[in-house]
Design a protein around this motif. Structure first.
Motif, PDB file in Angstrom:
ATOM      1  N   LEU A  32       0.840  -1.197   0.000  1.00  0.00           N
ATOM      2  CA  LEU A  32       0.000   0.000   0.000  1.00  0.00           C
ATOM      3  C   LEU A  32       0.871   1.241   0.000  1.00  0.00           C
ATOM      4  N   LYS A  33       0.237   2.390  -0.173  1.00  0.00           N
ATOM      5  CA  LYS A  33       0.971   3.648  -0.160  1.00  0.00           C
ATOM      6  C   LYS A  33       0.427   4.539   0.953  1.00  0.00           C
ATOM      7  N   ILE A  34       1.313   5.350   1.525  1.00  0.00           N
ATOM      8  CA  ILE A  34       0.937   6.324   2.538  1.00  0.00           C
ATOM      9  C   ILE A  34       0.923   7.690   1.863  1.00  0.00           C
ATOM     10  N   VAL A  35      -0.193   8.406   2.036  1.00  0.00           N
ATOM     11  CA  VAL A  35      -0.383   9.697   1.370  1.00  0.00           C
ATOM     12  C   VAL A  35      -0.702  10.764   2.417  1.00  0.00           C
ATOM     13  N   GLN A  36      -0.048  11.927   2.313  1.00  0.00           N
ATOM     14  CA  GLN A  36      -0.371  13.080   3.145  1.00  0.00           C
ATOM     15  C   GLN A  36      -1.131  14.092   2.298  1.00  0.00           C
ATOM     16  N   VAL A  37      -2.113  14.740   2.923  1.00  0.00           N
ATOM     17  CA  VAL A  37      -2.908  15.765   2.257  1.00  0.00           C
ATOM     18  C   VAL A  37      -2.696  17.075   3.014  1.00  0.00           C
ATOM     19  N   ASP A  38      -2.226  18.111   2.305  1.00  0.00           N
ATOM     20  CA  ASP A  38      -1.998  19.394   2.980  1.00  0.00           C
ATOM     21  C   ASP A  38      -3.288  20.200   3.062  1.00  0.00           C
ATOM     22  N   GLU A  39      -3.193  21.388   3.660  1.00  0.00           N
ATOM     23  CA  GLU A  39      -4.384  22.234   3.869  1.00  0.00           C
ATOM     24  C   GLU A  39      -5.010  22.707   2.566  1.00  0.00           C
ATOM     25  N   ASN A  40      -4.267  22.636   1.445  1.00  0.00           N
ATOM     26  CA  ASN A  40      -4.804  23.016   0.138  1.00  0.00           C
ATOM     27  C   ASN A  40      -5.392  21.837  -0.627  1.00  0.00           C
ATOM     28  N   GLY A  41      -5.351  20.650  -0.022  1.00  0.00           N
ATOM     29  CA  GLY A  41      -5.889  19.457  -0.670  1.00  0.00           C
ATOM     30  C   GLY A  41      -4.907  18.744  -1.582  1.00  0.00           C
ATOM     31  N   ASN A  42      -3.656  19.196  -1.605  1.00  0.00           N
ATOM     32  CA  ASN A  42      -2.631  18.539  -2.417  1.00  0.00           C
ATOM     33  C   ASN A  42      -2.206  17.236  -1.758  1.00  0.00           C
ATOM     34  N   GLU A  43      -2.073  16.192  -2.563  1.00  0.00           N
ATOM     35  CA  GLU A  43      -1.686  14.884  -2.051  1.00  0.00           C
ATOM     36  C   GLU A  43      -0.225  14.597  -2.393  1.00  0.00           C
ATOM     37  N   LEU A  44       0.485  14.004  -1.423  1.00  0.00           N
ATOM     38  CA  LEU A  44       1.887  13.658  -1.591  1.00  0.00           C
ATOM     39  C   LEU A  44       2.096  12.238  -1.088  1.00  0.00           C
ATOM     40  N   ILE A  45       2.608  11.364  -1.957  1.00  0.00           N
ATOM     41  CA  ILE A  45       2.926  10.001  -1.540  1.00  0.00           C
ATOM     42  C   ILE A  45       4.217  10.081  -0.723  1.00  0.00           C
ATOM     43  N   VAL A  46       4.128   9.670   0.557  1.00  0.00           N
ATOM     44  CA  VAL A  46       5.287   9.788   1.437  1.00  0.00           C
ATOM     45  C   VAL A  46       5.983   8.456   1.691  1.00  0.00           C
ATOM     46  N   ASP A  47       5.307   7.344   1.404  1.00  0.00           N
ATOM     47  CA  ASP A  47       5.935   6.048   1.628  1.00  0.00           C
ATOM     48  C   ASP A  47       5.178   4.956   0.892  1.00  0.00           C
ATOM     49  N   LEU A  48       5.902   3.917   0.529  1.00  0.00           N
ATOM     50  CA  LEU A  48       5.312   2.689   0.013  1.00  0.00           C
ATOM     51  C   LEU A  48       5.588   1.615   1.051  1.00  0.00           C
ATOM     52  N   ILE A  49       4.569   0.865   1.429  1.00  0.00           N
ATOM     53  CA  ILE A  49       4.681  -0.148   2.471  1.00  0.00           C
ATOM     54  C   ILE A  49       4.538  -1.522   1.827  1.00  0.00           C
ATOM     55  N   TYR A  50       5.470  -2.417   2.161  1.00  0.00           N
ATOM     56  CA  TYR A  50       5.486  -3.761   1.593  1.00  0.00           C
ATOM     57  C   TYR A  50       5.305  -4.800   2.695  1.00  0.00           C
ATOM     58  N   GLN A  51       5.014  -6.021   2.275  1.00  0.00           N
ATOM     59  CA  GLN A  51       4.793  -7.131   3.196  1.00  0.00           C
ATOM     60  C   GLN A  51       5.879  -7.181   4.273  1.00  0.00           C
ATOM     61  N   GLY A  52       5.444  -7.314   5.535  1.00  0.00           N
ATOM     62  CA  GLY A  52       6.370  -7.427   6.652  1.00  0.00           C
ATOM     63  C   GLY A  52       6.717  -6.116   7.326  1.00  0.00           C
ATOM     64  N   GLU A  53       6.289  -4.992   6.763  1.00  0.00           N
ATOM     65  CA  GLU A  53       6.619  -3.689   7.348  1.00  0.00           C
ATOM     66  C   GLU A  53       5.543  -3.229   8.329  1.00  0.00           C
ATOM     67  N   ILE A  54       5.962  -2.373   9.254  1.00  0.00           N
ATOM     68  CA  ILE A  54       5.062  -1.788  10.257  1.00  0.00           C
ATOM     69  C   ILE A  54       4.805  -0.343   9.861  1.00  0.00           C
ATOM     70  N   PHE A  55       3.560   0.114  10.038  1.00  0.00           N
ATOM     71  CA  PHE A  55       3.238   1.512   9.783  1.00  0.00           C
ATOM     72  C   PHE A  55       2.140   1.958  10.731  1.00  0.00           C
TER      73      PHE A  55
END
Length: 92
Positions: A32-55
């Motif tokens: 899966l991917k982790i996405v942050q959304v700023d106050e203007n609604g812009n989305e930024l992919i901040v991380d990709l998570i793979y099997q075995g990882e903690i988030f």
């Protein structure tokens, strides 16, 4: 410590910024991917998570992070989910 497993499908979204839904996840299958959304609604992919990882994040009252969510990229994803407070107890 109580953990539960959750199955989610491609495209589903997990809200990581809701303090009432504060969980730590272990990704057992898929990615899966982790996405942050700023106050203007812009989305930024901040991380990709793979099997075995903690988030997820141990939140505190002074946290000022922007809205954050995880979106499932694989056909099937299996997560092991801990409440953040339970995970903190496990670490202690």
């Amino acid at each position: 410590i109580i953990a539960n497993f959750k199955k989610v499908k491609k495209g589903e979204i997990l809200d990581l910024s809701d303090p009432d839904q504060s969980y730590i996840y272990l990704l057992k299958k898929g990615n899966l991917k982790i996405v942050q959304v700023d106050e203007n609604g812009n989305e930024l992919i901040v991380d990709l998570i793979y099997q075995g990882e903690i988030f997820g994040e141990l939140k505190n009252s002074s946290s000022t992070n922007p809205s954050e969510y995880a979106q499932v990229l694989s056909e099937k994803v299996v997560l092991c989910r801990f409440k953040a407070a339970d995970f903190e107890n496990l670490l202690e």
